[in-house]
Design a protein around this motif. Sequence first.
Motif, PDB file in Angstrom:
ATOM      1  N   SER A  32      41.019  37.297  30.097  1.00 27.21           N
ATOM      2  CA  SER A  32      40.650  36.924  31.458  1.00 27.21           C
ATOM      3  C   SER A  32      40.906  38.072  32.429  1.00 27.21           C
ATOM      4  O   SER A  32      40.067  38.424  33.249  1.00 27.21           O
ATOM      5  CB  SER A  32      41.469  35.706  31.890  1.00 27.21           C
ATOM      6  N   SER A  33      42.093  38.674  32.308  1.00 25.10           N
ATOM      7  CA  SER A  33      42.432  39.688  33.307  1.00 25.10           C
ATOM      8  C   SER A  33      41.648  40.987  33.090  1.00 25.10           C
ATOM      9  O   SER A  33      41.236  41.631  34.042  1.00 25.10           O
ATOM     10  CB  SER A  33      43.940  39.940  33.310  1.00 25.10           C
ATOM     11  N   GLY A  35      38.567  42.689  32.750  1.00 29.22           N
ATOM     12  CA  GLY A  35      37.167  42.326  32.926  1.00 29.22           C
ATOM     13  C   GLY A  35      36.412  43.435  33.615  1.00 29.22           C
ATOM     14  O   GLY A  35      36.798  44.613  33.545  1.00 29.22           O
ATOM     15  N   LEU A  36      35.345  43.047  34.289  1.00 30.91           N
ATOM     16  CA  LEU A  36      34.571  44.047  35.022  1.00 30.91           C
ATOM     17  C   LEU A  36      35.467  44.760  36.026  1.00 30.91           C
ATOM     18  O   LEU A  36      35.216  45.888  36.410  1.00 30.91           O
ATOM     19  CB  LEU A  36      33.416  43.372  35.739  1.00 30.91           C
ATOM     20  N   GLY A  37      36.520  44.051  36.447  1.00 33.40           N
ATOM     21  CA  GLY A  37      37.473  44.652  37.374  1.00 33.40           C
ATOM     22  C   GLY A  37      38.059  45.935  36.803  1.00 33.40           C
ATOM     23  O   GLY A  37      38.175  46.944  37.489  1.00 33.40           O
ATOM     24  N   TYR A 115      29.535  36.385  39.253  1.00 31.28           N
ATOM     25  CA  TYR A 115      30.108  37.187  38.164  1.00 31.28           C
ATOM     26  C   TYR A 115      29.155  37.125  36.961  1.00 31.28           C
ATOM     27  O   TYR A 115      28.965  38.108  36.244  1.00 31.28           O
ATOM     28  CB  TYR A 115      31.479  36.610  37.788  1.00 31.28           C
ATOM     29  N   PHE A 234      42.598  40.713  42.012  1.00 30.83           N
ATOM     30  CA  PHE A 234      41.359  40.460  41.284  1.00 30.83           C
ATOM     31  C   PHE A 234      41.548  40.760  39.806  1.00 30.83           C
ATOM     32  O   PHE A 234      41.147  40.004  38.930  1.00 30.83           O
ATOM     33  CB  PHE A 234      40.245  41.339  41.867  1.00 30.83           C
ATOM     34  N   SER A 235      42.228  41.880  39.559  1.00 31.59           N
ATOM     35  CA  SER A 235      42.364  42.349  38.201  1.00 31.59           C
ATOM     36  C   SER A 235      43.207  41.398  37.348  1.00 31.59           C
ATOM     37  O   SER A 235      42.964  41.234  36.164  1.00 31.59           O
ATOM     38  CB  SER A 235      42.979  43.745  38.225  1.00 31.59           C
ATOM     39  N   SER A 237      43.279  38.241  37.788  1.00 32.83           N
ATOM     40  CA  SER A 237      42.633  36.920  37.889  1.00 32.83           C
ATOM     41  C   SER A 237      43.473  35.923  38.693  1.00 32.83           C
ATOM     42  O   SER A 237      43.596  34.768  38.308  1.00 32.83           O
ATOM     43  CB  SER A 237      42.382  36.300  36.507  1.00 32.83           C
ATOM     44  N   MET A 240      42.797  32.051  42.272  1.00 29.55           N
ATOM     45  CA  MET A 240      41.693  31.096  42.170  1.00 29.55           C
ATOM     46  C   MET A 240      41.892  30.135  40.998  1.00 29.55           C
ATOM     47  O   MET A 240      40.940  29.596  40.464  1.00 29.55           O
ATOM     48  CB  MET A 240      40.333  31.800  42.101  1.00 29.55           C
ATOM     49  N   ILE A 332      36.931  31.897  34.125  1.00 27.53           N
ATOM     50  CA  ILE A 332      36.593  31.438  35.489  1.00 27.53           C
ATOM     51  C   ILE A 332      35.922  30.072  35.411  1.00 27.53           C
ATOM     52  O   ILE A 332      36.243  29.164  36.176  1.00 27.53           O
ATOM     53  CB  ILE A 332      35.657  32.446  36.202  1.00 27.53           C
TER      54      ILE A 332
END
Length: 454
Positions: A32-33, A35-37, A115, A234-235, A237, A240, A332
């Motif tokens: 999860s963490s 990712g695209l980030g 996303y 964000f990175s 996660s 949210m 997400i």
Amino acid sequence: MSNRTSKKNPDLSRSNPERFTSAGFILAAIGSSVGLGNMWKFPYITGKHGGAAFFLLFMICLILVGLPILLAEMTIGRGGRGDAATSLYNLTGKKHWRLIGLLSVLCAFLIMSYYAVVAGWTLHYTIESITGALFRGGDDYRGKFESFASGYWPVFWQAVVMLLCGWVIAKGVSGGIEKFNKILIPGFLAILLVLMVRSLTLPGAGQGVEFFLKPDFGKLDAESALIALGHAFFSLSLGMGCMLTYGSYVEQKQSLGSATLAIGLGDMLYAFIAGLVIFPTVFSFGLEPGEGVGLAFMALPAAFSQMPFGFLFGGLFFVLLAIAALTSAVSILEVPVAYAMHNWKWSRKKAAAVISSVCFLVGVPSALSVGGVLGAFQPGGKTVFDWFDFVTSYVLMPIGGLAVTLFTGYAWKRAGEEAGLSGFWYKIWMFLIKIVAPILILLVFLYSVGIISV
Ligand code: PHE
């Protein structure tokens, strides 16, 4: 009554019996963490803010704010054994916490809608790159990206991502999410290492390494600090309900403190290796590290097209990006799906099908707004895509993060017990969660909505 029960929910764990295995949880949380980030956003913002010094700042934010909130989210999830809204309610019996939690669920739903669009781009680029189509017809990679993004194919790929994620989620926590991550993450690490060796052995790679690892603090300003903090969020996660929802599937015997360290280290390590893949390549081919969002989709293909077996390395790079994106996207989507299961008593399959379909529809305008038919529709100077990103990353996520700090620090008295922390580490955690994190998040929030400027 144990410390995890409340008057209204005498046995929370029975109402939510799905569980990860211990290793499966760590892998899924890293999936999860990372990712695209890490693979797309981190390199370009680091490039824009001067390289190494920014990387250092990012790590400081990750440690001081990211890790304490990560631990808090997992603790709330495991203690409350519900989704991002229900857990808060289960632990306090207060309705307003459920409402605040609902904001996180909404945030996850909105993030997923766009996303999935970017995740879709990565699938398109993977295929184009492996078949070599990407490298034919000249090297105007900006033009190629723009002509792809402005057509209708992004909607097709967005649908593929939604279908795939919906399918994984429908298969459940251990049979779906955990399995998916167990298959993809080891492959991900292997590809990343191959690419790192390739990029470090390119002529002129040293310059890129230096840019990424030799700090020049003169390049930092207050804005870099705020961006670094926002990105740490964000990175990992956070903000949210994602780590909270995953936390609700964690075994009681798992140490959340060690999980926090493993996930934090994993995220940092992947950002570090991503930097070692991207900057040497960028410098070796005389590209611009501060290129911006186009770095992965426009600048790197130019580099791949010039190296021997570039189609292969390009293909591997986009497979990597796609895996990173998909393992995050699944996490997400699980947030609103878990909410529907607990609050509307939907079956997992129904929740996965309905929510991914609606989320797809909500995301279509974003897919069509990056140069497509909705490209010119820019209320307030932002495309639909940019609005979704802005409202979620800079408004809803900080509010969600702040809520987690206030909940853990002030509203719920048993956080330490559930997290298994006492003494010194508990004191440090509480200091960060009660004081340092809320103040820093508030600063980022006020800055990003334009109330304060630096
Ligand atoms: N952490 C993911 C990344 O780095 C993005 C993400 C945000 C995933 C929020 C889940 C929740 O790309």
